[in-house]
Design an enzyme around this catalytic site. Structure first.
Site, PDB file in Angstrom:
ATOM      1  N   GLU A 118       3.249  -7.121   8.813  1.00 23.26           N
ATOM      2  CA  GLU A 118       3.480  -5.693   9.032  1.00 23.26           C
ATOM      3  C   GLU A 118       4.396  -5.108   7.984  1.00 23.26           C
ATOM      4  OE1 GLU A 118       0.908  -6.350  11.133  1.00 23.26           O
ATOM      5  OE2 GLU A 118       1.448  -4.269  11.402  1.00 23.26           O
TER       6      GLU A 118
ATOM      7  N   ASP B  92     -11.010  -0.556 -24.390  1.00 19.46           N
ATOM      8  CA  ASP B  92     -11.280  -0.702 -22.960  1.00 19.46           C
ATOM      9  C   ASP B  92     -11.493   0.650 -22.299  1.00 19.46           C
ATOM     10  OD1 ASP B  92     -10.997  -3.385 -23.005  1.00 19.46           O
ATOM     11  OD2 ASP B  92      -9.015  -3.437 -22.066  1.00 19.46           O
TER      12      ASP B  92
ATOM     13  N   ARG C  45      -3.468  -8.867 -20.593  1.00 15.07           N
ATOM     14  CA  ARG C  45      -4.452  -8.586 -21.649  1.00 15.07           C
ATOM     15  C   ARG C  45      -3.982  -7.504 -22.631  1.00 15.07           C
ATOM     16  NH1 ARG C  45      -8.345  -5.400 -21.346  1.00 15.07           N
ATOM     17  NH2 ARG C  45      -9.978  -6.917 -21.755  1.00 15.07           N
TER      18      ARG C  45
ATOM     19  N   PRO D  22       0.828  -1.221   0.000  1.00 14.48           N
ATOM     20  CA  PRO D  22       0.000   0.000   0.000  1.00 14.48           C
ATOM     21  C   PRO D  22       0.858   1.265   0.000  1.00 14.48           C
ATOM     22  CG  PRO D  22      -0.243  -1.227   2.079  1.00 14.48           C
ATOM     23  CD  PRO D  22       0.590  -2.070   1.172  1.00 14.48           C
TER      24      PRO D  22
HETATM   25  N1  ADE Z   1      -0.700  -5.055  -0.060  1.00  7.71           N
HETATM   26  C1  ADE Z   1      -1.548  -4.647   0.892  1.00  7.71           C
HETATM   27  N2  ADE Z   1      -2.351  -3.674   0.418  1.00  7.71           N
HETATM   28  C2  ADE Z   1      -1.984  -3.447  -0.868  1.00  7.71           C
HETATM   29  C3  ADE Z   1      -2.430  -2.562  -1.878  1.00  7.71           C
HETATM   30  N3  ADE Z   1      -3.414  -1.688  -1.664  1.00  7.71           N
HETATM   31  N4  ADE Z   1      -1.822  -2.620  -3.081  1.00  7.71           N
HETATM   32  C4  ADE Z   1      -0.817  -3.482  -3.300  1.00  7.71           C
HETATM   33  N5  ADE Z   1      -0.359  -4.337  -2.380  1.00  7.71           N
HETATM   34  C5  ADE Z   1      -0.930  -4.324  -1.173  1.00  7.71           C
END
Ligand code: ADE
Length: 239
Positions: free
Chosen positions: A122, A175, A160, A94
């Site tokens: 974590e 697309d 794709r 994230p």
């Molecule tokens: N791992 C945990 N959350 C994630 C996300 N939003 N994008 C990519 N990998 C992740």
């Protein structure tokens, strides 16, 4: 293209790449996808892949040794500046750069070998990012339990776009997002269903009018649902 996925949950991917376009692309030799168990690279007798964070805190951190060994095996080096050209090692996290159609197209166009590392718990020991990772990618501003679902999203959206992966060359061009707009509505038979009719223009056989209608509808839909995608003549978003 060759795609390698590093995960501590290889079973997660057991069938996910065996359907539809990805399956076809694999069978046609357009892409080779291999899933690797990080644990199989663990060096100690307990096959440990994670450990407690230095400095304290909750949760476990993925250890560097198995990931370094896996990357050395797959790329020939653990120095990201020495990877063969056309190689990217991507950490799914994230904390990464936001993934979208532009990055998918860039990877599909330029890259021959992608290694996706699925983060967990974590986090992952930062030395993995410092030495091995060329790109940190997030699929959106939400936290998944691990990078595995994100890896599926990234693989699908890239495969794709590979030449010949879709039946017809124009499908990917049409697309949503490929022209910066959402896709137009689609209809099939029957022309009338429970009192709801297919727009006359689509039955008219007039291809120029159909194209105009599709563009108008795509624009209307984008304005209503994703106004942030529409840019003015200065390249500024309307919203
Ligand atoms: N791992 C945990 N959350 C994630 C996300 N939003 N994008 C990519 N990998 C992740």
């Amino acid at each position: 293209m060759k795609i390698d996925v590093l995960t501590i949950f290889p079973e997660f991917f057991e069938q996910v790449f065996d359907f539809g376009i990805i399956r076809r692309a694999k069978l046609a030799g357009i892409v080779e996808i291999n899933v690797h168990d990080i644990r199989s690279y663990a060096v100690d007798k307990h096959k440990m892949v994670d450990d407690r964070p230095f400095g304290g805190g909750d949760g476990m951190v993925l250890k560097p040794e198995p990931i370094f060994a896996a990357i050395e095996n797959l790329t020939g080096t653990s120095d990201r500046d020495a990877y063969p050209s056309g190689t990217r090692v991507v950490m799914l996290t994230p904390q990464g750069k936001r993934f979208g159609q532009r990055i998918a197209a860039e990877l599909a166009d330029d890259i021959e070998h992608i290694v996706l590392i699925c983060g967990r718990y974590e986090g992952v020991d930062e030395r993995v990012n410092e030495a091995l990772v060329t790109d940190e990618i997030s699929i959106g501003d939400y936290v998944l339990s691990g990078g595995e679902p994100a890896a599926v999203v990234v693989v699908d959206s890239i495969v794709r776009l590979l030449p010949e992966a879709l039946g017809s060359d124009t499908s990917a061009e049409n697309d949503s997002f490929s022209d910066g707009l959402l896709d137009c509505p689609h209809y099939t038979r029957p022309a009338e269903f429970r009192g709801m009719n297919v727009p006359d223009v689509l039955l008219s056989g007039n291809h120029a009018e159909i194209e105009k209608w599709r563009f108008r509808k795509a624009l209307e839909k984008t304005r209503a649902i994703r106004p942030d995608l529409i840019k003015d003549e200065n390249g500024e978003c309307e919203q």
